[in-house]
Write an enzyme that holds these catalytic residues in place. Structure first.
Site, PDB file in Angstrom:
ATOM      1  N   GLU A  39      -7.968  -3.311 -17.855  1.00 58.41           N
ATOM      2  CA  GLU A  39      -8.103  -3.401 -16.598  1.00 58.41           C
ATOM      3  C   GLU A  39      -7.537  -4.779 -15.997  1.00 58.41           C
ATOM      4  O   GLU A  39      -6.835  -5.119 -14.942  1.00 58.41           O
ATOM      5  CB  GLU A  39      -9.527  -3.379 -16.108  1.00 58.41           C
ATOM      6  CG  GLU A  39     -10.095  -1.942 -16.519  1.00 58.41           C
ATOM      7  CD  GLU A  39     -11.661  -1.712 -15.766  1.00 58.41           C
ATOM      8  OE1 GLU A  39     -11.902  -0.640 -15.662  1.00 58.41           O
ATOM      9  OE2 GLU A  39     -12.194  -2.870 -15.485  1.00 58.41           O
ATOM     10  N   GLY A  81     -17.919  -8.539 -11.339  1.00 59.46           N
ATOM     11  CA  GLY A  81     -16.923  -9.157 -10.420  1.00 59.46           C
ATOM     12  C   GLY A  81     -15.902  -9.485 -11.342  1.00 59.46           C
ATOM     13  O   GLY A  81     -15.007 -10.282 -10.934  1.00 59.46           O
ATOM     14  N   SER A  82     -15.932  -9.097 -12.715  1.00 59.91           N
ATOM     15  CA  SER A  82     -14.572  -9.615 -13.368  1.00 59.91           C
ATOM     16  C   SER A  82     -13.331  -9.351 -12.936  1.00 59.91           C
ATOM     17  O   SER A  82     -12.314 -10.187 -12.967  1.00 59.91           O
ATOM     18  CB  SER A  82     -14.990  -9.351 -14.865  1.00 59.91           C
ATOM     19  OG  SER A  82     -14.446  -8.089 -15.245  1.00 59.91           O
ATOM     20  N   ASN A  83     -13.081  -8.071 -12.692  1.00 64.52           N
ATOM     21  CA  ASN A  83     -11.685  -7.628 -11.935  1.00 64.52           C
ATOM     22  C   ASN A  83     -11.546  -8.568 -10.596  1.00 64.52           C
ATOM     23  O   ASN A  83     -10.397  -8.783 -10.447  1.00 64.52           O
ATOM     24  CB  ASN A  83     -11.863  -6.195 -11.609  1.00 64.52           C
ATOM     25  CG  ASN A  83     -11.389  -5.303 -13.152  1.00 64.52           C
ATOM     26  OD1 ASN A  83     -10.482  -5.335 -13.530  1.00 64.52           O
ATOM     27  ND2 ASN A  83     -12.628  -4.691 -13.569  1.00 64.52           N
ATOM     28  N   LEU A 121     -19.644   1.268  -6.262  1.00 67.76           N
ATOM     29  CA  LEU A 121     -20.507   2.163  -6.688  1.00 67.76           C
ATOM     30  C   LEU A 121     -20.677   3.212  -5.376  1.00 67.76           C
ATOM     31  O   LEU A 121     -21.262   4.199  -5.611  1.00 67.76           O
ATOM     32  CB  LEU A 121     -21.709   1.919  -7.593  1.00 67.76           C
ATOM     33  CG  LEU A 121     -21.219   1.102  -8.805  1.00 67.76           C
ATOM     34  CD1 LEU A 121     -22.626   0.916  -9.560  1.00 67.76           C
ATOM     35  CD2 LEU A 121     -20.120   1.887  -9.451  1.00 67.76           C
ATOM     36  N   HIS A 163     -10.960   3.049 -12.365  1.00 67.67           N
ATOM     37  CA  HIS A 163     -11.746   3.679 -13.224  1.00 67.67           C
ATOM     38  C   HIS A 163     -11.796   3.572 -14.719  1.00 67.67           C
ATOM     39  O   HIS A 163     -10.528   3.706 -15.348  1.00 67.67           O
ATOM     40  CB  HIS A 163     -11.764   5.326 -12.734  1.00 67.67           C
ATOM     41  CG  HIS A 163     -13.029   6.067 -13.569  1.00 67.67           C
ATOM     42  ND1 HIS A 163     -14.122   6.069 -12.795  1.00 67.67           N
ATOM     43  CD2 HIS A 163     -13.319   6.808 -14.663  1.00 67.67           C
ATOM     44  CE1 HIS A 163     -15.075   6.663 -13.646  1.00 67.67           C
ATOM     45  NE2 HIS A 163     -14.165   7.332 -14.627  1.00 67.67           N
TER      46      HIS A 163
HETATM   47  C1  GAR Z   1     -15.118  -1.840 -14.136  1.00 67.23           C
HETATM   48  O1  GAR Z   1     -15.151  -1.365 -15.584  1.00 67.23           O
HETATM   49  C2  GAR Z   1     -14.405  -0.561 -13.409  1.00 67.23           C
HETATM   50  O2  GAR Z   1     -13.572   0.373 -13.903  1.00 67.23           O
HETATM   51  C3  GAR Z   1     -15.876   0.279 -13.202  1.00 67.23           C
HETATM   52  O3  GAR Z   1     -16.812  -0.814 -12.907  1.00 67.23           O
HETATM   53  C4  GAR Z   1     -16.391  -1.814 -13.698  1.00 67.23           C
HETATM   54  C5  GAR Z   1     -16.649  -3.167 -12.942  1.00 67.23           C
HETATM   55  O4  GAR Z   1     -16.518  -4.369 -13.817  1.00 67.23           O
HETATM   56  N1  GAR Z   1     -15.811   1.122 -12.099  1.00 67.23           N
HETATM   57  C6  GAR Z   1     -16.453   2.418 -12.143  1.00 67.23           C
HETATM   58  O5  GAR Z   1     -16.801   2.856 -13.207  1.00 67.23           O
HETATM   59  C7  GAR Z   1     -16.191   3.454 -10.947  1.00 67.23           C
HETATM   60  N2  GAR Z   1     -16.437   4.418 -11.196  1.00 67.23           N
HETATM   61  P1  GAR Z   1     -16.385  -5.672 -13.033  1.00 67.23           P
HETATM   62  O6  GAR Z   1     -17.435  -5.796 -11.930  1.00 67.23           O
HETATM   63  O7  GAR Z   1     -16.710  -6.607 -14.125  1.00 67.23           O
HETATM   64  O8  GAR Z   1     -14.983  -5.974 -12.448  1.00 67.23           O
END
Ligand code: GAR
Length: 190
Positions: A173, A12-14, A84, A103
């Site tokens: 991101e 969940g960092s984004n 996912l 992505h």
């Molecule tokens: C992110 O890097 C996002 O781009 C990726 O999951 C990560 C989630 O990070 N998404 C995918 O790979 C989708 N195919 P987070 O939980 O730290 O935000």
């Protein structure tokens, strides 16, 4: 004021960067964070914020329950941030051009089923590609295939590990996703 729902299965960092970005915004706020994993890091992370956390089962995602909750909460935009599961057709049809995903590669390269998180970065390093990056796109019924809204690149150095690349991509991101969300919201009024 527009209502955003974030969908996240991981740390969940984004999600955190987006929640912080819109905390004092007049344009939109993150109303709800949805996860399909009851052990997802995003749950702990969201405890510091005034955001509704919703943990769903696979059947709630697919049987109309979640769609109903999104409608009741008057959600305008669905933001996938490391979610996912494939988004079911009923939700896609209810939110045309109102679901976006990030992505961690330059789509169409290194996308598709099974390509997420570190799997992507390992594949990029193994391919000896000289650059990677991020893609933000509208979501349709197929993994990683909707219309691309934004891309940005990072250089991949010869001695980069998948972890080094993951770090650089994550920085990109966090830098861009909130601004691209603002841009997408602005399209609603055009
Ligand atoms: C992110 O890097 C996002 O781009 C990726 O999951 C990560 C989630 O990070 N998404 C995918 O790979 C989708 N195919 P987070 O939980 O730290 O935000």
């Amino acid at each position: 004021m527009k209502n955003i729902a974030i969908f996240a299965s991981g740390s969940g960092s984004n999600a955190e960067v987006i929640v912080r970005h819109f905390m004092d915004s007049d344009l939109a706020r993150v109303h709800m964070v949805v996860t399909d994993r009851k052990d997802a890091g995003v749950i702990e992370r969201m405890k510091s914020f005034d955001v509704r956390m919703k943990v769903i089962t696979y059947s709630q995602l697919t049987n109309g329950d979640l769609l109903e909750s999104l409608k009741v909460a008057r959600i305008d935009l669905l933001v996938l941030a490391g979610f996912l599961r494939l988004i079911p057709t009923d939700i896609i049809e209810a939110f045309p051009q109102r679901i976006i995903n990030i992505h961690p590669s330059l789509l169409p390269d290194f996308g598709g089923k099974g390509m997420y998180g570190m799997h992507v970065h390992r594949a990029v390093i193994e391919s000896e590609a000289e650059e990677s990056g991020i893609t933000i796109h509208y979501v349709n019924e197929a993994f990683d295939e909707g219309e691309i809204i934004f891309q940005d690149t990072v250089e991949v150095y010869e001695d980069d590990t998948p972890e080094d690349l993951a770090y650089k991509v994550q920085q990109l991101e966090h830098r861009h996703y909130p601004d691209v969300i603002e841009w997408v919201l602005a399209q609603f009024d055009i």
